[in-house]
Structure formats: C-alpha cells, structure tokens
Design a protein around this motif. Structure first.
Motif, short mmCIF file in Angstrom:
data_model
loop_
_atom_site.label_atom_id
_atom_site.label_comp_id
_atom_site.label_asym_id
_atom_site.label_seq_id
_atom_site.Cartn_x
_atom_site.Cartn_y
_atom_site.Cartn_z
N PRO A 29 0.81 -1.23 0.00
CA PRO A 29 0.00 0.00 0.00
C PRO A 29 0.84 1.27 0.00
O PRO A 29 0.44 2.29 -0.56
CB PRO A 29 -0.82 -0.10 1.30
CG PRO A 29 -0.82 -1.52 1.66
CD PRO A 29 0.45 -2.10 1.12
N TYR A 30 2.01 1.22 0.62
CA TYR A 30 2.87 2.39 0.68
C TYR A 30 3.58 2.65 -0.64
O TYR A 30 4.05 3.76 -0.88
CB TYR A 30 3.91 2.22 1.80
CG TYR A 30 3.26 1.96 3.13
CD1 TYR A 30 2.58 2.96 3.81
CD2 TYR A 30 3.28 0.69 3.69
CE1 TYR A 30 1.95 2.73 5.02
CE2 TYR A 30 2.65 0.44 4.91
CZ TYR A 30 1.99 1.46 5.56
OH TYR A 30 1.37 1.22 6.75
N LEU A 31 3.65 1.64 -1.49
CA LEU A 31 4.34 1.79 -2.77
C LEU A 31 3.38 2.07 -3.93
O LEU A 31 3.82 2.28 -5.05
CB LEU A 31 5.15 0.53 -3.08
CG LEU A 31 6.28 0.22 -2.10
CD1 LEU A 31 6.94 -1.11 -2.44
CD2 LEU A 31 7.30 1.33 -2.10
N LEU A 32 2.06 2.04 -3.67
CA LEU A 32 1.10 2.28 -4.75
C LEU A 32 1.26 3.66 -5.36
O LEU A 32 1.11 3.83 -6.57
CB LEU A 32 -0.34 2.10 -4.23
CG LEU A 32 -0.86 0.68 -4.19
CD1 LEU A 32 -2.22 0.65 -3.53
CD2 LEU A 32 -0.91 0.08 -5.57
N THR A 33 1.59 4.66 -4.56
CA THR A 33 1.74 6.01 -5.09
C THR A 33 2.95 6.14 -6.01
O THR A 33 3.00 7.04 -6.83
CB THR A 33 1.85 7.03 -3.95
OG1 THR A 33 2.95 6.67 -3.12
CG2 THR A 33 0.58 7.07 -3.13
N TYR A 34 3.91 5.24 -5.87
CA TYR A 34 5.11 5.27 -6.70
C TYR A 34 5.02 4.36 -7.92
O TYR A 34 5.97 4.27 -8.70
CB TYR A 34 6.34 4.88 -5.88
CG TYR A 34 6.54 5.75 -4.67
CD1 TYR A 34 6.90 7.09 -4.81
CD2 TYR A 34 6.33 5.25 -3.40
CE1 TYR A 34 7.07 7.90 -3.70
CE2 TYR A 34 6.49 6.06 -2.28
CZ TYR A 34 6.86 7.38 -2.44
OH TYR A 34 7.01 8.18 -1.35
N THR A 40 4.31 -5.36 -6.35
CA THR A 40 4.65 -6.04 -5.11
C THR A 40 3.45 -6.80 -4.55
O THR A 40 3.63 -7.82 -3.88
CB THR A 40 5.20 -5.05 -4.06
OG1 THR A 40 4.27 -3.98 -3.87
CG2 THR A 40 6.54 -4.50 -4.49
N TYR A 41 2.22 -6.33 -4.81
CA TYR A 41 1.05 -7.10 -4.44
C TYR A 41 1.04 -8.45 -5.17
O TYR A 41 0.76 -9.49 -4.58
CB TYR A 41 -0.24 -6.35 -4.78
CG TYR A 41 -0.82 -5.53 -3.66
CD1 TYR A 41 -1.17 -6.10 -2.44
CD2 TYR A 41 -1.06 -4.18 -3.83
CE1 TYR A 41 -1.71 -5.35 -1.42
CE2 TYR A 41 -1.61 -3.41 -2.82
CZ TYR A 41 -1.93 -4.01 -1.62
OH TYR A 41 -2.47 -3.25 -0.62
N ILE A 42 1.34 -8.42 -6.46
CA ILE A 42 1.34 -9.66 -7.25
C ILE A 42 2.44 -10.60 -6.78
O ILE A 42 2.22 -11.81 -6.61
CB ILE A 42 1.47 -9.34 -8.75
CG1 ILE A 42 0.16 -8.72 -9.24
CG2 ILE A 42 1.83 -10.58 -9.55
CD1 ILE A 42 0.16 -8.29 -10.67
N ILE A 43 3.63 -10.07 -6.52
CA ILE A 43 4.72 -10.90 -6.02
C ILE A 43 4.34 -11.50 -4.67
O ILE A 43 4.56 -12.69 -4.42
CB ILE A 43 6.03 -10.08 -5.91
CG1 ILE A 43 6.52 -9.69 -7.31
CG2 ILE A 43 7.11 -10.85 -5.15
CD1 ILE A 43 7.62 -8.66 -7.31
#
Length: 79
Positions: A29-34, A40-43
C-alpha cells in the motif's frame, strides 16, 4: 500431553515463502503512489499461495487468486 510434530521440507519452504509474501503485501500500500505497489502485491500473492495451499486454507487461496486477478487487470489496463 501434545506430541510435537516435525515439519516436512515442503511445509518449511512454503512457510518461508509465505512470510516473504506477507512482507511484500504489507509494504505494497505504501508503494502504490510510486507505481510499484501493484507489482509487489502480485509478487506477495504468488509467494503466499504455497503456504496457504499446503495448510489447506482454501479461503486464503481464493483471496490470493483474487488479488492476482485484480492487480493483474490493473497492471494490464495501465500499460
């Protein structure tokens, strides 16, 4: 008294993959903006599936498959 059972090699590997997948899902969730969060969700979902499959937690298998499908569509539409 409960007798302790030793884990098989498959269970040990799947547990380690599951922990790593959970870490990816927790930081996503913290990386969605980037723009990295969907990847990373898929991984994380891919790494978590073996653990819940071996444990026969079918509801979590379905949740992870849903996560794969949802973010797969998200990435495919974003390209």
């Amino acid at each position: 008294m409960v007798k302790e059972r030793r884990l098989t090699a498959v269970e040990r590997i799947s547990n380690r993959l599951g922990y790593m997948g959970t870490a990816f899902i927790m930081m996503s969730p913290y990386l969605l903006t980037y723009g990295l969060g969907a990847y990373t969700y898929i991984i994380g979902a891919l790494l978590s599936i073996p653990q819940v499959w071996v444990a026969k937690q079918w509801n979590l298998v379905v949740v992870n498959l849903n996560l794969l499908l949802g973010y797969g569509i998200y990435i495919f539409n974003d390209i």
